[in-house]
Design a protein around this motif. Structure first.
Motif, PDB file in Angstrom:
ATOM      1  N   HIS A 484       0.823  -1.208   0.000  1.00  0.00           N
ATOM      2  CA  HIS A 484       0.000   0.000   0.000  1.00  0.00           C
ATOM      3  C   HIS A 484       0.862   1.265   0.000  1.00  0.00           C
ATOM      4  CE1 HIS A 484      -2.926  -3.043   1.307  1.00  0.00           C
ATOM      5  NE2 HIS A 484      -3.831  -2.241   0.757  1.00  0.00           N
ATOM      6  N   ARG A 485       1.964   1.276   0.744  1.00  0.00           N
ATOM      7  CA  ARG A 485       2.803   2.473   0.803  1.00  0.00           C
ATOM      8  C   ARG A 485       3.386   2.811  -0.565  1.00  0.00           C
ATOM      9  NH1 ARG A 485       1.333   5.255   5.147  1.00  0.00           N
ATOM     10  NH2 ARG A 485       1.588   4.077   7.097  1.00  0.00           N
ATOM     11  N   ARG A 486       3.790   1.816  -1.329  1.00  0.00           N
ATOM     12  CA  ARG A 486       4.410   2.107  -2.625  1.00  0.00           C
ATOM     13  C   ARG A 486       3.390   2.659  -3.624  1.00  0.00           C
ATOM     14  NH1 ARG A 486       3.652  -1.059  -6.836  1.00  0.00           N
ATOM     15  NH2 ARG A 486       2.644  -3.084  -6.639  1.00  0.00           N
ATOM     16  N   ARG A 487       2.107   2.469  -3.326  1.00  0.00           N
ATOM     17  CA  ARG A 487       1.044   3.005  -4.184  1.00  0.00           C
ATOM     18  C   ARG A 487       0.507   4.339  -3.668  1.00  0.00           C
ATOM     19  NH1 ARG A 487      -2.342  -2.687  -4.387  1.00  0.00           N
ATOM     20  NH2 ARG A 487      -0.939  -3.832  -5.799  1.00  0.00           N
ATOM     21  N   ALA A 518       7.831   6.786   2.252  1.00  0.00           N
ATOM     22  CA  ALA A 518       9.065   6.027   2.468  1.00  0.00           C
ATOM     23  C   ALA A 518       9.475   6.088   3.939  1.00  0.00           C
ATOM     24  CB  ALA A 518      10.181   6.575   1.580  1.00  0.00           C
ATOM     25  N   GLU A 519       9.347   7.274   4.549  1.00  0.00           N
ATOM     26  CA  GLU A 519       9.671   7.397   5.973  1.00  0.00           C
ATOM     27  C   GLU A 519       8.761   6.509   6.811  1.00  0.00           C
ATOM     28  OE1 GLU A 519       9.493  11.442   7.167  1.00  0.00           O
ATOM     29  OE2 GLU A 519      11.004  12.112   5.723  1.00  0.00           O
ATOM     30  N   LEU A 520       7.467   6.544   6.491  1.00  0.00           N
ATOM     31  CA  LEU A 520       6.523   5.709   7.239  1.00  0.00           C
ATOM     32  C   LEU A 520       6.831   4.228   7.041  1.00  0.00           C
ATOM     33  CD1 LEU A 520       3.227   7.679   6.484  1.00  0.00           C
ATOM     34  CD2 LEU A 520       4.489   7.587   8.654  1.00  0.00           C
ATOM     35  N   GLU A 524       7.773   1.377   9.859  1.00  0.00           N
ATOM     36  CA  GLU A 524       7.073   0.083   9.974  1.00  0.00           C
ATOM     37  C   GLU A 524       8.054  -1.081   9.839  1.00  0.00           C
ATOM     38  OE1 GLU A 524       2.905   1.925   8.168  1.00  0.00           O
ATOM     39  OE2 GLU A 524       4.402   1.002   6.855  1.00  0.00           O
ATOM     40  N   LEU A 525       9.096  -0.866   9.020  1.00  0.00           N
ATOM     41  CA  LEU A 525      10.135  -1.898   8.920  1.00  0.00           C
ATOM     42  C   LEU A 525      10.836  -2.084  10.258  1.00  0.00           C
ATOM     43  CD1 LEU A 525      12.019  -3.820   7.353  1.00  0.00           C
ATOM     44  CD2 LEU A 525      13.387  -1.814   6.721  1.00  0.00           C
ATOM     45  N   LEU A 526      11.185  -0.975  10.927  1.00  0.00           N
ATOM     46  CA  LEU A 526      11.853  -1.073  12.227  1.00  0.00           C
ATOM     47  C   LEU A 526      10.969  -1.778  13.246  1.00  0.00           C
ATOM     48  CD1 LEU A 526      13.465   2.488  12.357  1.00  0.00           C
ATOM     49  CD2 LEU A 526      14.685   0.308  12.200  1.00  0.00           C
ATOM     50  N   GLN A 527       9.658  -1.504  13.211  1.00  0.00           N
ATOM     51  CA  GLN A 527       8.738  -2.192  14.121  1.00  0.00           C
ATOM     52  C   GLN A 527       8.707  -3.692  13.831  1.00  0.00           C
ATOM     53  OE1 GLN A 527       4.880  -0.326  13.913  1.00  0.00           O
ATOM     54  NE2 GLN A 527       5.667   1.688  14.493  1.00  0.00           N
ATOM     55  N   ALA A 528       8.690  -4.051  12.529  1.00  0.00           N
ATOM     56  CA  ALA A 528       8.665  -5.466  12.159  1.00  0.00           C
ATOM     57  C   ALA A 528       9.949  -6.171  12.590  1.00  0.00           C
ATOM     58  CB  ALA A 528       8.460  -5.607  10.650  1.00  0.00           C
ATOM     59  N   LEU A 529      11.095  -5.511  12.397  1.00  0.00           N
ATOM     60  CA  LEU A 529      12.362  -6.130  12.780  1.00  0.00           C
ATOM     61  C   LEU A 529      12.452  -6.286  14.300  1.00  0.00           C
ATOM     62  CD1 LEU A 529      14.810  -4.279  10.357  1.00  0.00           C
ATOM     63  CD2 LEU A 529      13.945  -6.619  10.164  1.00  0.00           C
ATOM     64  N   ALA A 530      11.950  -5.284  15.040  1.00  0.00           N
ATOM     65  CA  ALA A 530      11.935  -5.401  16.495  1.00  0.00           C
ATOM     66  C   ALA A 530      11.068  -6.580  16.930  1.00  0.00           C
ATOM     67  CB  ALA A 530      11.435  -4.102  17.124  1.00  0.00           C
ATOM     68  N   ALA A 555      22.752   6.458   1.020  1.00  0.00           N
ATOM     69  CA  ALA A 555      22.841   7.784   1.635  1.00  0.00           C
ATOM     70  C   ALA A 555      21.482   8.411   1.887  1.00  0.00           C
ATOM     71  CB  ALA A 555      23.686   8.703   0.749  1.00  0.00           C
ATOM     72  N   ASP A 556      20.509   8.206   0.973  1.00  0.00           N
ATOM     73  CA  ASP A 556      19.226   8.902   1.072  1.00  0.00           C
ATOM     74  C   ASP A 556      18.144   8.089   1.767  1.00  0.00           C
ATOM     75  OD1 ASP A 556      20.426  10.956  -0.326  1.00  0.00           O
ATOM     76  OD2 ASP A 556      19.690  10.274  -2.279  1.00  0.00           O
ATOM     77  N   PHE A 557      18.335   6.777   1.897  1.00  0.00           N
ATOM     78  CA  PHE A 557      17.262   5.956   2.460  1.00  0.00           C
ATOM     79  C   PHE A 557      17.725   5.090   3.632  1.00  0.00           C
ATOM     80  CE2 PHE A 557      15.735   7.088  -1.720  1.00  0.00           C
ATOM     81  CZ  PHE A 557      14.397   7.374  -1.491  1.00  0.00           C
ATOM     82  N   LEU A 558      18.668   4.173   3.395  1.00  0.00           N
ATOM     83  CA  LEU A 558      19.064   3.250   4.465  1.00  0.00           C
ATOM     84  C   LEU A 558      19.720   3.988   5.630  1.00  0.00           C
ATOM     85  CD1 LEU A 558      20.480   0.191   2.469  1.00  0.00           C
ATOM     86  CD2 LEU A 558      18.184   0.531   3.386  1.00  0.00           C
ATOM     87  N   MET A 559      20.545   4.988   5.299  1.00  0.00           N
ATOM     88  CA  MET A 559      21.245   5.694   6.372  1.00  0.00           C
ATOM     89  C   MET A 559      20.290   6.518   7.250  1.00  0.00           C
ATOM     90  SD  MET A 559      24.232   6.050   7.682  1.00  0.00           S
ATOM     91  CE  MET A 559      24.719   6.993   9.107  1.00  0.00           C
ATOM     92  N   PRO A 560      19.498   7.422   6.677  1.00  0.00           N
ATOM     93  CA  PRO A 560      18.655   8.260   7.551  1.00  0.00           C
ATOM     94  C   PRO A 560      17.458   7.538   8.155  1.00  0.00           C
ATOM     95  CG  PRO A 560      18.261   8.805   5.247  1.00  0.00           C
ATOM     96  CD  PRO A 560      19.404   7.837   5.264  1.00  0.00           C
ATOM     97  N   HIS A 561      16.964   6.488   7.495  1.00  0.00           N
ATOM     98  CA  HIS A 561      15.699   5.893   7.926  1.00  0.00           C
ATOM     99  C   HIS A 561      15.844   4.523   8.592  1.00  0.00           C
ATOM    100  CE1 HIS A 561      13.925   9.214   5.895  1.00  0.00           C
ATOM    101  NE2 HIS A 561      14.166   8.766   4.675  1.00  0.00           N
ATOM    102  N   LEU A 562      17.017   3.913   8.480  1.00  0.00           N
ATOM    103  CA  LEU A 562      17.240   2.612   9.128  1.00  0.00           C
ATOM    104  C   LEU A 562      18.406   2.696  10.115  1.00  0.00           C
ATOM    105  CD1 LEU A 562      16.744  -0.464   9.424  1.00  0.00           C
ATOM    106  CD2 LEU A 562      18.322  -0.795   7.507  1.00  0.00           C
ATOM    107  N   ILE A 563      19.563   3.112   9.640  1.00  0.00           N
ATOM    108  CA  ILE A 563      20.765   3.081  10.476  1.00  0.00           C
ATOM    109  C   ILE A 563      20.709   4.152  11.563  1.00  0.00           C
ATOM    110  CG2 ILE A 563      23.276   3.329  10.459  1.00  0.00           C
ATOM    111  CD1 ILE A 563      23.215   2.177   7.590  1.00  0.00           C
ATOM    112  N   GLU A 564      20.404   5.386  11.191  1.00  0.00           N
ATOM    113  CA  GLU A 564      20.367   6.466  12.184  1.00  0.00           C
ATOM    114  C   GLU A 564      19.321   6.224  13.275  1.00  0.00           C
ATOM    115  OE1 GLU A 564      22.188   8.825  13.026  1.00  0.00           O
ATOM    116  OE2 GLU A 564      23.307   9.646  11.340  1.00  0.00           O
TER     117      GLU A 564
END
Length: 675
Positions: A484-487, A518-520, A524-530, A555-564
């Motif tokens: 749904h998010r990608r749409r 993408a931020e949302l 949700e990915l972080l919640q699923a991994l937790a 630089a634009d996605f994994l770093m600010p939204h997953l790693i940080e």
């Protein structure tokens, strides 16, 4: 397994009380009697024969006839006290008659220093073909807590330049015995350390096993010591006393001590106590569960074979008494077998139940782990296992975190072919074997470039494969949200959950608020991994193959939204390890995080390490001088290859280029194995 405990008390009323117990928790003796030391005019030869029995394994040439007399003396004493009868009765009552563990506990050196290892145990050959004999040092043996993997071994070479000790061959034998168990063992070697280096390393590693190879003796004050002399002639020699052990060494983790210390100070004192007994007492005083010493001087080549067999058995999780017996049998297979004294020289002293000394904590499935963490065509296990870097990646051992790294983000950086992948996989394997949840994500595993959405999908796929059923529900819900998010849609509740159809990120997703979906989605990915980590658990993710990511994905996605977010959240159950190449392009280099994080940097192997690494590899390939039957042309070819490895580095006396060295070592394997 049946356990027989023979407890000999202190001298009283002209004799020594003796009791026989069965099994671990028994408080009522099966038999009680008295032992009496033979008188000078006694029927069994008197105190002269008694003294001869004490020294039969210690000094001078070995005499099988004297050893047989000592054995018969012991049997006669046990028979006259009724111990032998009780011992045989317990042996016959065992459900598995061949599995008999015998522990001798003697408070008085008159009895503890006798060569009990020579005894012919009930229903067995000398020393017990299927029996285990050890010396209990406490009235009640302790039951130690399980240990987490990796089991830490510190090998200390007291005199590394003494070629007669063959200490490097013994190191190679130990490493070779443990090589087939990646993730389960952590081995570090100290070669002629200074006192500061020795104490600092022991404190940092907190070893489960301390293995000393060198010399023992007496200092100027008559104290028993272990001697240390460095490789550098300018380094001041020093020694370790029993008091040093009691005061300076940590007492919380050390379980087993092995002392291969040749003693040259008692040649003229054949009736003296074993010279290393005060050192042994020092280790036992700080809580060591078991200690292996030699009752007499053992030839260096036999010490090598003893250690190889001992650690092979320990790697197979045999109890320590069974492992020592396996090593004794290995020596008995050489030379004249049980007619030589070598097989009986090792003495096992126990302060804890032998099956609890190195008992592993329950954890992940080993067969599953072997499949998850296998690396194709990897034969150079220890050559790239980099003990110091592994210790750093674990976050240290003081204390050790068994289920994942202590830090939320660690970067592993190095040049090509320096062993980064094997390093992180071996640590992942250790955490997995302890019961931690882990996943290895290689973004370049298929040789194609992935955009940020493909990277997220690949990460979820790897977590699902490696964490298994416990991740199924959380990842199914996340994939439903991804669709749904990608749409550009708000995900409805469920279940049922929509399955990901693999479609691209559509323009509608960024039509109103660019990147908001993408931020949302990453939240949700972080919640699923937790959720995949589980309650009170950790999930460790390794992100490798960054050059397989498209421009901007890191630089634009994994770093600010997953790693940080993981780095900022002190309560997060997630731990990230990012693998980065020194010469990577900008798109594959991790931007500087906003918070400090450790970096484990792997450099090329240095000249002083080259011979040790090559030696490990040669042993692993069974290409060494002690392997009989190697054709002469193979030996010459092997020698030529080693010169090709060593000479350029020795001439320049600077770090070698690791890829060239490893390639040459791989070529060396091919000459031996035909691969």
């Amino acid at each position: 397994m049946c356990t027989v405990l023979i407890r000999i008390g202190s001298l009283a009323d002209g004799g020594w009380p003796v009791e026989v117990f069965q099994d671990h928790e028994e408080t009522q003796a099966r038999h009680s009697g008295w032992l009496h030391k033979p008188e000078v005019d006694g029927a069994r030869g008197g105190t002269a024969e008694f003294a001869a029995a004490r020294s039969v394994l210690r000094h001078g040439p070995y005499d099988p006839q004297r050893a047989d007399q000592a054995r018969r003396l012991l049997l006669g004493l046990l028979e006259s006290s009724g111990v032998l009868t009780a011992w045989k009765a317990i042996s016959k009552s065992c459900s598995h008659p061949g599995a008999l563990r015998t522990l001798v506990e003697a408070a008085d050196p008159v009895w503890s220093e006798l060569p009990w290892e020579l005894l012919e145990l009930p229903g067995s050959l000398p020393g017990g073909r299927d029996s285990r004999l050890g010396h209990a040092v406490h009235q009640r043996l302790r039951s130690l807590a399980p240990v987490h993997r990796p089991l830490r071994v510190l090998i200390v070479l007291g005199s590394p330049t003494d070629q007669e000790l063959r200490s490097e061959a013994e190191v190679a034998a130990i490493q070779g015995a443990l090589r087939g168990h990646p993730g389960e063992w952590h081995v570090e070697v100290l070669r002629g350390p200074s006192s500061v280096e020795f104490y600092d390393t022991v404190t940092k590693i907190r070893p489960h096993i301390l293995h000393f190879i060198g010399h023992g003796g007496l200092d100027l004050y008559g104290r028993t010591v272990l001697r240390f002399r460095g490789e550098d002639e300018d380094q001041e020699p020093w020694h370790l006393t029993a008091q040093d052990i009691r005061v300076q060494l940590p007492a919380d983790t050390l379980r087993l001590v092995v002392l291969h210390a040749c003693d040259t100070s008692v040649e003229d004192r054949p009736d003296a106590s074993p010279i290393l007994s005060p050192i042994a007492e020092g280790f036992l005083a700080i809580g060591v569960g078991a200690l292996v010493t030699m009752q007499g001087e053992i030839a260096s080549d036999l010490a090598v074979h003893f250690s190889a067999a001992l650690y092979q058995a320990l790697a197979q999780e045999q109890p320590v008494d069974e492992a020592v017996w396996s090593a004794r049998k290995a020596l008995a297979r050489r030379g004249n077998g049980f007619d030589d004294r070598d097989w009986a020289l090792a003495r096992l002293m126990l302060a804890a139940w032998p099956h609890r000394v190195l008992h592993r904590a329950p954890g992940g499935d080993r067969e599953q782990a072997a499949g998850l963490f296998a690396i194709a065509d990897t034969r150079l296990h220890l050559a790239v296992d980099r003990a110091a870097e592994r210790r750093e990646l674990f976050g240290g051992f003081t204390p050790f975190e068994p289920y994942g790294p202590r830090r939320r983000l660690t970067v592993v950086r190095g040049g090509a072919d320096t062993g980064k992948t094997f390093l992180v996989r071996s640590c992942l394997l250790s955490w997995h074997l302890n019961g931690g949840r882990t996943a290895y994500v290689d973004f370049n595993d298929e040789g194609r470039t992935r955009d940020w959405l493909g990277a997220v999908r690949h990460l979820c796929e790897r977590v699902g494969q490696e964490v298994g059923a416990d991740s199924r529900e959380a990842l199914a819900e996340f994939r439903h949200r991804l669709v749904h998010r990608r749409r550009g849609q708000s995900p409805p509740g469920g279940p049922p959950w929509l399955q990901d159809d693999g479609g691209p990120w559509e323009p509608e997703a960024d039509a109103v608020w660019p990147y908001r979906n993408a931020e949302l989605l990453f939240g949700e990915l972080l919640q699923a991994l937790a959720a995949c980590a589980g309650p009170n658990r950790r999930l460790t993710l390794v992100l490798d193959g960054l050059h397989g990511l498209a421009e901007g994905a890191l630089a634009d996605f994994l770093m600010p939204h997953l790693i940080e977010p993981v780095l900022a959240d002190q309560e997060s159950p997630l731990r990230l390890i990012v693998v980065e190449d020194d010469g990577a392009q900008e798109r594959a280099r991790l931007p500087r995080p906003s918070r400090p994080h450790p970096v484990v940097h792997l450099e090329g192997f240095r000249v002083r390490e080259l011979r040790h690494i090559s030696g490990e590899h040669i042993v692993a390939c069974q290409v060494h001088d002690e392997v009989r039957g190697i054709p002469q042309h193979e030996r010459e070819e092997r020698s030529a290859l080693l010169q090709e490895i060593w000479q350029p580095c020795i001439k320049g006396n600077k770090p070698t280029t690791s890829p060239n060295m490893l390639a040459l070592l791989e070529k060396l394997v091919e000459t031996r194995s035909g691969h």
